[in-house]
Design a protein around this motif. Sequence first.
Motif, mmCIF file in Angstrom:
data_model
loop_
_atom_site.group_PDB
_atom_site.id
_atom_site.type_symbol
_atom_site.label_atom_id
_atom_site.label_comp_id
_atom_site.label_asym_id
_atom_site.label_seq_id
_atom_site.Cartn_x
_atom_site.Cartn_y
_atom_site.Cartn_z
ATOM 1 N N ILE A 44 1.097 -2.392 11.320
ATOM 2 C CA ILE A 44 1.525 -2.772 10.004
ATOM 3 C C ILE A 44 1.122 -1.459 9.020
ATOM 4 O O ILE A 44 1.698 -1.510 7.729
ATOM 5 N N ASP A 45 0.435 -0.571 9.350
ATOM 6 C CA ASP A 45 0.269 0.577 8.738
ATOM 7 C C ASP A 45 1.436 1.123 7.897
ATOM 8 O O ASP A 45 1.723 1.413 6.813
ATOM 9 N N ALA A 46 2.555 1.511 8.628
ATOM 10 C CA ALA A 46 3.536 2.085 8.239
ATOM 11 C C ALA A 46 4.376 1.145 7.181
ATOM 12 O O ALA A 46 4.827 1.591 6.274
ATOM 13 N N ASP A 47 4.384 -0.173 7.387
ATOM 14 C CA ASP A 47 4.684 -1.164 6.583
ATOM 15 C C ASP A 47 3.938 -1.309 5.027
ATOM 16 O O ASP A 47 4.543 -1.481 4.043
ATOM 17 N N ALA A 48 2.690 -1.070 5.207
ATOM 18 C CA ALA A 48 1.775 -0.802 3.956
ATOM 19 C C ALA A 48 2.320 0.329 3.202
ATOM 20 O O ALA A 48 2.582 0.200 1.972
ATOM 21 N N GLU A 49 2.777 1.413 3.727
ATOM 22 C CA GLU A 49 2.998 2.625 3.201
ATOM 23 C C GLU A 49 4.449 2.336 2.235
ATOM 24 O O GLU A 49 4.565 2.908 1.224
ATOM 25 N N ALA A 50 5.300 2.007 3.159
ATOM 26 C CA ALA A 50 6.510 1.463 2.738
ATOM 27 C C ALA A 50 6.563 0.638 1.430
ATOM 28 O O ALA A 50 7.308 0.906 0.401
ATOM 29 N N LEU A 51 5.724 -0.417 1.450
ATOM 30 C CA LEU A 51 5.683 -1.277 0.194
ATOM 31 C C LEU A 51 5.036 -0.768 -0.803
ATOM 32 O O LEU A 51 5.676 -1.187 -1.988
ATOM 33 N N THR A 103 -1.136 1.598 -5.876
ATOM 34 C CA THR A 103 -0.799 1.536 -4.034
ATOM 35 C C THR A 103 -1.646 -0.127 -3.802
ATOM 36 O O THR A 103 -2.682 0.002 -3.254
ATOM 37 N N PRO A 104 -0.843 -1.098 -4.296
ATOM 38 C CA PRO A 104 -1.487 -2.413 -3.955
ATOM 39 C C PRO A 104 -1.652 -2.819 -2.615
ATOM 40 O O PRO A 104 -2.822 -3.521 -2.453
ATOM 41 N N VAL A 105 -0.834 -2.404 -1.700
ATOM 42 C CA VAL A 105 -1.083 -2.660 -0.272
ATOM 43 C C VAL A 105 -2.283 -1.946 0.264
ATOM 44 O O VAL A 105 -2.924 -2.312 0.821
ATOM 45 N N ALA A 106 -2.097 -0.481 0.093
ATOM 46 C CA ALA A 106 -3.299 0.195 0.508
ATOM 47 C C ALA A 106 -4.700 -0.083 -0.070
ATOM 48 O O ALA A 106 -5.650 -0.199 0.584
ATOM 49 N N ALA A 145 3.930 -9.478 1.005
ATOM 50 C CA ALA A 145 4.251 -8.954 0.050
ATOM 51 C C ALA A 145 5.611 -8.222 0.429
ATOM 52 O O ALA A 145 6.628 -7.889 -0.525
ATOM 53 N N GLY A 146 5.859 -7.926 1.819
ATOM 54 C CA GLY A 146 7.020 -7.626 2.521
ATOM 55 C C GLY A 146 8.268 -8.407 1.951
ATOM 56 O O GLY A 146 9.405 -8.011 1.867
ATOM 57 N N ALA A 147 7.931 -9.816 2.073
ATOM 58 C CA ALA A 147 8.719 -10.909 1.833
ATOM 59 C C ALA A 147 9.158 -11.050 0.412
ATOM 60 O O ALA A 147 10.448 -11.304 0.023
ATOM 61 N N GLU A 148 8.331 -10.819 -0.478
ATOM 62 C CA GLU A 148 8.484 -10.523 -1.940
ATOM 63 C C GLU A 148 9.458 -9.569 -2.154
ATOM 64 O O GLU A 148 10.244 -9.643 -3.235
ATOM 65 N N ARG A 149 9.315 -8.248 -1.677
ATOM 66 C CA ARG A 149 9.954 -7.111 -1.873
ATOM 67 C C ARG A 149 11.584 -7.583 -1.623
ATOM 68 O O ARG A 149 12.105 -7.054 -2.088
ATOM 69 N N ASP A 150 11.795 -8.250 -0.270
ATOM 70 C CA ASP A 150 12.810 -8.449 0.260
ATOM 71 C C ASP A 150 13.758 -9.379 -0.620
ATOM 72 O O ASP A 150 14.884 -9.257 -1.066
#
Length: 137
Positions: free
Chosen positions: A104-111, A128-131, A12-17
């Motif tokens: 990874i929790d902070a990354d999830a919130e940012a996503l 909140t798809p990541v949460a 998900a982070g890579a998709e955002r980027d």
Amino acid sequence: MTPEILARIAAAGAERDLSDLARQAVGATTSSSSSTERIAAARRLRQMANEIVDLVVLAEALAGTPWEEITTALNRRDPGTVEGEYAGDVADWQALTDGDMTAIDADAEALDSWYARHREDHDPDSRTPVADLMNRL
């Protein structure tokens, strides 16, 4: 958290980027960049897309998806070859400790925050798809 969920969050982070970089490329359409710069930017998008495929395959493998199914989805022929290509990464991710995964929790919130800012009406309804993914535990 499990390695599978961590891999899904990494994807998900890579998709955002990739989305952000693609949007920047659209914005630079009328820029005075050289052909070399435009081609290099397009190649970077392709490289990022390939990295996303690898992360999604990794997540599926960690989830226990059969290599035959993964191979078919990749439009490849030999499950043994595909499994061999990903075996090292799967083993590395399976060896992650709980300490490795809690950061990874902070990354999830940012996503989730990024998704909320960019979500359009035709996108999936989750706010909140990541949460939501992390709550599957």
